[in-house]
Design a protein around this motif. Sequence first.
Motif, mmCIF file in Angstrom:
data_model
loop_
_atom_site.group_PDB
_atom_site.id
_atom_site.type_symbol
_atom_site.label_atom_id
_atom_site.label_comp_id
_atom_site.label_asym_id
_atom_site.label_seq_id
_atom_site.Cartn_x
_atom_site.Cartn_y
_atom_site.Cartn_z
ATOM 1 N N LEU A 16 -32.853 18.265 -10.544
ATOM 2 C CA LEU A 16 -33.139 17.288 -9.487
ATOM 3 C C LEU A 16 -32.613 15.895 -9.802
ATOM 4 C CD1 LEU A 16 -36.736 18.345 -8.434
ATOM 5 C CD2 LEU A 16 -34.565 18.898 -7.344
ATOM 6 N N GLU A 17 -32.376 15.608 -11.053
ATOM 7 C CA GLU A 17 -31.824 14.304 -11.424
ATOM 8 C C GLU A 17 -30.364 14.177 -10.984
ATOM 9 O OE1 GLU A 17 -33.668 11.826 -12.629
ATOM 10 O OE2 GLU A 17 -35.375 13.169 -12.526
ATOM 11 N N GLU A 18 -29.728 15.307 -10.691
ATOM 12 C CA GLU A 18 -28.314 15.288 -10.320
ATOM 13 C C GLU A 18 -28.066 15.647 -8.849
ATOM 14 O OE1 GLU A 18 -26.352 17.864 -13.062
ATOM 15 O OE2 GLU A 18 -26.947 16.676 -14.796
ATOM 16 N N VAL A 19 -29.097 16.117 -8.157
ATOM 17 C CA VAL A 19 -28.950 16.528 -6.762
ATOM 18 C C VAL A 19 -29.075 15.311 -5.851
ATOM 19 C CG1 VAL A 19 -29.931 17.936 -4.918
ATOM 20 C CG2 VAL A 19 -29.908 18.801 -7.256
ATOM 21 N N THR A 20 -28.133 15.155 -4.929
ATOM 22 C CA THR A 20 -28.210 14.041 -3.987
ATOM 23 C C THR A 20 -28.823 14.509 -2.665
ATOM 24 O OG1 THR A 20 -26.045 14.430 -2.991
ATOM 25 C CG2 THR A 20 -26.115 13.028 -4.971
ATOM 26 N N VAL A 21 -29.349 13.570 -1.929
ATOM 27 C CA VAL A 21 -29.910 13.871 -0.615
ATOM 28 C C VAL A 21 -28.838 14.467 0.291
ATOM 29 C CG1 VAL A 21 -30.931 12.852 1.457
ATOM 30 C CG2 VAL A 21 -31.711 12.131 -0.805
ATOM 31 N N ALA A 22 -27.642 13.920 0.228
ATOM 32 C CA ALA A 22 -26.540 14.414 1.065
ATOM 33 C C ALA A 22 -26.241 15.884 0.802
ATOM 34 C CB ALA A 22 -25.292 13.576 0.845
ATOM 35 N N GLU A 23 -26.434 16.323 -0.432
ATOM 36 C CA GLU A 23 -26.172 17.720 -0.778
ATOM 37 C C GLU A 23 -27.178 18.688 -0.173
ATOM 38 O OE1 GLU A 23 -24.364 18.277 -5.062
ATOM 39 O OE2 GLU A 23 -25.983 16.796 -5.126
ATOM 40 N N ILE A 24 -28.415 18.247 -0.002
ATOM 41 C CA ILE A 24 -29.449 19.191 0.445
ATOM 42 C C ILE A 24 -29.908 18.987 1.885
ATOM 43 C CG2 ILE A 24 -30.294 19.519 -1.905
ATOM 44 C CD1 ILE A 24 -32.793 17.859 -1.063
ATOM 45 N N MET A 25 -29.536 17.872 2.498
ATOM 46 C CA MET A 25 -30.033 17.623 3.856
ATOM 47 C C MET A 25 -29.420 18.608 4.850
ATOM 48 S SD MET A 25 -28.208 14.131 5.101
ATOM 49 C CE MET A 25 -26.443 14.041 5.367
ATOM 50 N N SER A 26 -30.190 18.892 5.881
ATOM 51 C CA SER A 26 -29.742 19.768 6.957
ATOM 52 C C SER A 26 -29.085 18.937 8.051
ATOM 53 C CB SER A 26 -30.932 20.520 7.556
ATOM 54 O OG SER A 26 -31.546 21.327 6.590
ATOM 55 N N THR A 27 -27.970 19.423 8.536
ATOM 56 C CA THR A 27 -27.277 18.783 9.651
ATOM 57 C C THR A 27 -26.787 19.872 10.589
ATOM 58 O OG1 THR A 27 -25.167 18.820 8.480
ATOM 59 C CG2 THR A 27 -26.475 16.827 8.272
ATOM 60 N N PRO A 28 -26.631 19.658 11.840
ATOM 61 C CA PRO A 28 -26.972 18.417 12.529
ATOM 62 C C PRO A 28 -28.481 18.314 12.737
ATOM 63 C CG PRO A 28 -26.238 20.022 14.134
ATOM 64 C CD PRO A 28 -26.086 20.660 12.761
ATOM 65 N N ILE A 29 -28.935 17.123 12.994
ATOM 66 C CA ILE A 29 -30.354 16.898 13.244
ATOM 67 C C ILE A 29 -30.725 17.488 14.606
ATOM 68 C CG2 ILE A 29 -29.987 14.606 14.249
ATOM 69 C CD1 ILE A 29 -32.561 13.727 12.832
ATOM 70 N N ARG A 30 -31.877 18.132 14.686
ATOM 71 C CA ARG A 30 -32.377 18.690 15.950
ATOM 72 C C ARG A 30 -33.169 17.593 16.637
ATOM 73 N NH1 ARG A 30 -30.686 24.095 16.649
ATOM 74 N NH2 ARG A 30 -30.056 24.780 14.594
ATOM 75 N N ASP A 31 -32.633 17.090 17.738
ATOM 76 C CA ASP A 31 -33.246 15.913 18.338
ATOM 77 C C ASP A 31 -33.312 16.002 19.857
ATOM 78 O OD1 ASP A 31 -30.883 14.054 19.586
ATOM 79 O OD2 ASP A 31 -30.163 15.238 17.898
ATOM 80 N N ILE A 32 -34.028 15.033 20.402
ATOM 81 C CA ILE A 32 -34.177 14.893 21.846
ATOM 82 C C ILE A 32 -34.316 13.405 22.133
ATOM 83 C CG2 ILE A 32 -36.690 15.093 21.869
ATOM 84 C CD1 ILE A 32 -36.328 16.889 24.401
ATOM 85 N N GLY A 33 -33.934 12.976 23.322
ATOM 86 C CA GLY A 33 -34.065 11.573 23.698
ATOM 87 C C GLY A 33 -35.498 11.210 24.032
ATOM 88 N N ALA A 34 -35.840 9.959 23.876
ATOM 89 C CA ALA A 34 -37.193 9.481 24.149
ATOM 90 C C ALA A 34 -37.553 9.589 25.619
ATOM 91 C CB ALA A 34 -37.352 8.045 23.670
ATOM 92 N N ASP A 35 -36.564 9.701 26.489
ATOM 93 C CA ASP A 35 -36.840 9.809 27.914
ATOM 94 C C ASP A 35 -37.064 11.253 28.376
ATOM 95 O OD1 ASP A 35 -34.222 10.529 27.441
ATOM 96 O OD2 ASP A 35 -33.433 9.569 29.233
ATOM 97 N N ALA A 36 -36.966 12.210 27.461
ATOM 98 C CA ALA A 36 -37.218 13.614 27.801
ATOM 99 C C ALA A 36 -38.714 13.844 28.012
ATOM 100 C CB ALA A 36 -36.713 14.519 26.685
ATOM 101 N N THR A 37 -39.034 14.854 28.799
ATOM 102 C CA THR A 37 -40.448 15.181 29.025
ATOM 103 C C THR A 37 -40.967 16.050 27.888
ATOM 104 O OG1 THR A 37 -39.996 17.213 30.245
ATOM 105 C CG2 THR A 37 -40.071 15.157 31.530
#
Length: 94
Positions: free
Chosen positions: A40-61
């Motif tokens: 874990l001292e050598e693992v970066t966030v960029a290496e383990i993060m999931s992409t693309p982000i699952r998102d929705i706009g604030a104006d969605a119901t």
Amino acid sequence: MPIKILLGRRVHGVVVVGKKGRAVGVVSELDISKAVERNLEEVTVAEIMSTPIRDIGADATISEAVEIMREKGLSRLYILDENGFPEGILSTQL
């Protein structure tokens, strides 16, 4: 990486923001559990993060958000503004 803090506070996922403050990915419990197998001292966030982000706009119901979560089998859906900045999160987890 503050893994103990995340797990100790029952945080199930966090949004990763880039230099300009826009959401670029997510680090989840699953991502962290996979990283534990490595140094874990050598693992970066960029290496383990999931992409693309699952998102929705604030104006969605809420019904639109629930439908997306059901269709995609998501426990979290991130709310982003029109410029990709995080505004909140919808979660089925307590």
